[in-house]
Motif scaffolding. Structure first.
Motif, short mmCIF file in Angstrom:
data_model
loop_
_atom_site.label_atom_id
_atom_site.label_comp_id
_atom_site.label_asym_id
_atom_site.label_seq_id
_atom_site.Cartn_x
_atom_site.Cartn_y
_atom_site.Cartn_z
N SER A 88 11.37 8.53 46.48
CA SER A 88 12.33 9.53 46.43
C SER A 88 13.59 9.08 45.67
O SER A 88 14.17 10.07 44.91
CB SER A 88 12.84 9.72 47.89
N GLN A 89 14.03 7.82 45.88
CA GLN A 89 15.13 7.38 45.11
C GLN A 89 15.00 6.85 43.52
O GLN A 89 15.83 7.13 42.79
CB GLN A 89 15.73 6.06 45.65
N CYS A 90 13.73 6.73 42.98
CA CYS A 90 13.74 6.54 41.70
C CYS A 90 14.08 7.46 40.80
O CYS A 90 14.26 7.33 39.59
CB CYS A 90 12.06 5.96 41.33
N ILE A 91 13.95 8.79 41.24
CA ILE A 91 14.30 9.84 40.30
C ILE A 91 15.85 10.06 39.98
O ILE A 91 16.18 10.76 39.27
CB ILE A 91 13.83 11.17 40.86
N GLY A 141 14.43 1.54 44.38
CA GLY A 141 13.98 2.70 43.67
C GLY A 141 14.86 3.27 42.49
O GLY A 141 14.38 3.39 41.38
N PRO A 142 16.20 3.15 42.74
CA PRO A 142 17.17 3.49 41.51
C PRO A 142 16.94 2.38 40.34
O PRO A 142 17.10 2.76 39.11
CB PRO A 142 18.47 3.35 42.09
N VAL A 143 16.67 1.06 40.64
CA VAL A 143 16.38 0.08 39.62
C VAL A 143 15.33 0.61 38.68
O VAL A 143 15.22 0.39 37.62
CB VAL A 143 16.28 -1.29 40.33
N ILE A 144 14.11 1.08 39.52
CA ILE A 144 12.88 1.27 38.63
C ILE A 144 13.31 2.77 37.79
O ILE A 144 12.96 2.81 36.74
CB ILE A 144 11.80 1.76 39.77
N GLY A 145 13.91 3.56 38.49
CA GLY A 145 14.33 4.89 37.76
C GLY A 145 15.16 4.65 36.41
O GLY A 145 14.77 5.10 35.46
N PRO A 188 8.89 5.83 35.13
CA PRO A 188 9.23 5.51 36.44
C PRO A 188 8.43 6.23 37.49
O PRO A 188 8.14 5.77 38.43
CB PRO A 188 10.69 5.88 36.65
N CYS A 189 8.00 7.42 37.24
CA CYS A 189 7.38 8.26 38.26
C CYS A 189 6.16 7.70 38.24
O CYS A 189 5.46 7.47 39.34
CB CYS A 189 7.26 9.69 37.64
N GLY A 190 5.40 7.38 37.14
CA GLY A 190 4.02 6.72 37.07
C GLY A 190 4.10 5.50 37.69
O GLY A 190 3.13 4.93 38.55
N VAL A 191 5.12 4.52 37.62
CA VAL A 191 5.25 3.29 38.53
C VAL A 191 5.42 3.62 39.96
O VAL A 191 4.48 2.97 41.07
CB VAL A 191 6.29 2.32 37.99
#
Length: 504
Positions: A48-51, A196-200, A227-230
């Motif tokens: 939820s947070q990566c986006i 999450g935010p780090v990945i996004g 990021p969505c794929g990860v």
């Protein structure tokens, strides 16, 4: 281990807790099972947070307004008042996407939780994780606003995980180690919120940041797929871990109560097995309790406390970044996004560490009710500090005093977060039997999902209205929220002192 009561329908004594009043050494938590369950909890905030780092930019690139910048009447009130750039309209649509996720979740989570009471926790959990991974892939491949909305709505509709995971946690713990078990939820959640935010932020638009590795036209066409794929890949790994290593905590069929003595009750029977209370020889059914019987006054009280806590929390988390980013002249602090991200990361790390080392000892020392009430009372100074911080920033700018006040607010927020673990323990303890625990958690989570669907938009609109009409000097939003918290304060006083005892 699991302890049943002599009456699974009408008695509010928990089937998941021992109420014999004797001191016991904490039962060791099943490490492998808890690890896999925490992994399942971790994947939720990561997805939820990566986006969030790129959602505004993604929505902005979809050209939703058709390039007509004169349609000011259709813009959110907040953007008009603060005179923000027209591109910031994307934030409104980004919020709409997340609100729709929680709205669809609110409509389905009770059904998934009740289904888990019948077919088991593990199948429902696997389906939710599968839906999460699939929707993240769809989200990364979406090139229309409709596609983004549908992918998030699918996630919400299929995602009954959080209620099921809380049920499994209740079944993996007993009265001696429940505080230790439930303290792990905010730790895993805080870690996911930080990762999450780090990945996004790091992996979005990889063709710009890592051109040598991502020079394919695919990445130019779908710049936010990585990021969505990860996140989806992490969900798939979690799916595999649950499939092979997580044991079902809800045994099939109807479980009769067996004859045992008080001495036998102290025997280690392992998680997922059945023990009994007070050596009763009365056979009782472990069938799911109908919703009408489940919603007695005691359980409604606990759910109401959880719902109010979730409402105030989501309002707080909606206002915090808005307050940080709003210019000082409009009642905020004017922080840059990097500063906001760093400060929120500090909160996530602090919250996880303090929960890990302090929650269980505090529950043991002062009890869950007192700790819950202390956490709830923290809302008053937390919201009260917003106008104080704003006033200081208006008078002297961003100085050392601002950071001292923000640190005090952060500490209070961490203490407030302990109230969630307390009320989840209360809800778990109120289950009349294990095959009604999923439904009870589903009802509680439905209230939280409704709050998360309507809370952010309501809070930010009230923030804007207060500034536009200079309500209480522009701080009217905080007055309203404090009054709301005060009105619900008597609910916490009515909680029983002992989680597993009926309310009087």
């Amino acid at each position: 281990m699991l302890i049943t009561s002599s009456d699974t329908r009408d008695d509010d004594h928990s089937v998941l807790l021992s109420s014999d009043g004797r001191d016991k050494r904490p039962t060791p938590l099943p490490k492998l099972q808890m690890s896999v369950l925490m992994l399942a909890i971790l994947v939720e905030p990561i997805a939820s947070q990566c986006i969030y780092p790129f959602i505004n930019q993604l929505v902005g690139e979809l050209n939703i307004t058709g390039g007509d910048e004169k349609k000011v009447g259709e813009y959110p009130l907040l953007l008009i008042i603060l005179n923000l750039p027209d591109s910031d309209l994307a934030g409104y649509y980004a919020g709409m996407i997340e609100s729709l996720f929680f709205a669809t979740q609110a409509m389905t989570i009770l059904q998934w939780s009740r289904l888990s009471d019948r077919i088991g926790r593990k199948p429902v959990l696997l389906l939710g994780i599968f839906g999460l991974s699939l929707s993240m892939l769809c989200f990364g491949l979406s090139r229309s606003f409709t596609g983004l909305v549908l992918s998030r709505c699918i996630t919400g509709a299929l995602n009954g995980n959080i209620g099921v995971m809380k049920s499994m946690l209740g079944e993996l713990t007993d009265s001696t180690n429940m505080a230790q078990g439930f303290a792990l939820i905010p730790i895993a959640w805080s870690l996911g919120v930080s990762l999450g935010p780090v990945i996004g932020g790091t992996l979005s638009r990889p063709q710009d940041h890592f051109p040598r590795l991502f020079d394919s036209p695919f990445w130019a066409e779908f710049p936010y797929f990585l990021p969505c794929g990860v996140a989806a890949a992490f969900a798939v790994l979690t799916f595999v871990a649950i499939l092979f290593f997580l044991k079902e905590t809800l045994p099939p069929g109807v479980v009769p109560e067996k004859l045992a003595s008080i001495v036998e009750r102290d025997h280690e029977v392992g998680y997922g097995s059945v023990d009994i209370q007070h050596g009763s020889s009365v056979a009782t059914s472990d069938a799911p309790v109908p919703l009408r019987e489940l919603l007695n006054a005691s359980r409604v009280l606990r759910i109401a406390n959880y719902g109010m806590l979730a409402t105030l929390e989501v309002v707080l988390y909606a206002l915090q970044p808005l307050f940080y980013s709003t210019p000082i002249e409009y009642g905020g602090l004017g922080f840059e996004p990097m500063t906001i991200g760093a400060w929120m990361a500090v909160f996530g790390v602090s919250d996880g560490l303090i929960q890990a080392f302090c929650f269980a000892p505090l529950v043991e020392r002062i009890g869950p009710k007192k700790l819950f009430r202390i956490g709830y009372m923290c809302f008053f100074p937390i919201f009260g500090l917003f106008p104080v911080i704003s006033w200081v920033a208006t008078r002297w700018g961003i100085n050392w005093l601002i950071w001292v006040l923000l640190t005090c607010q952060l500490i209070l927020t961490v203490i407030m977060d302990m109230a969630f673990s307390c009320i989840l323990m209360y809800i778990t303890a109120a289950a009349p039997n294990r095959r009604s625990l999923g439904a009870l958690n589903g009802l509680a989570q439905t209230t939280a999902s409704i709050a998360r669907a309507i809370g952010p938009a309501s809070a930010t609109s009230l923030f804007a209205y207060s500034i536009q009409h200079n309500v209480v000097g522009g701080y009217g939003v905080y007055v309203v929220i404090v009054l709301l918290a005060f009105a619900a304060l008597p609910l916490s006083a009515k909680l029983p002192d002992d989680m597993d005892m009926a309310d009087s």
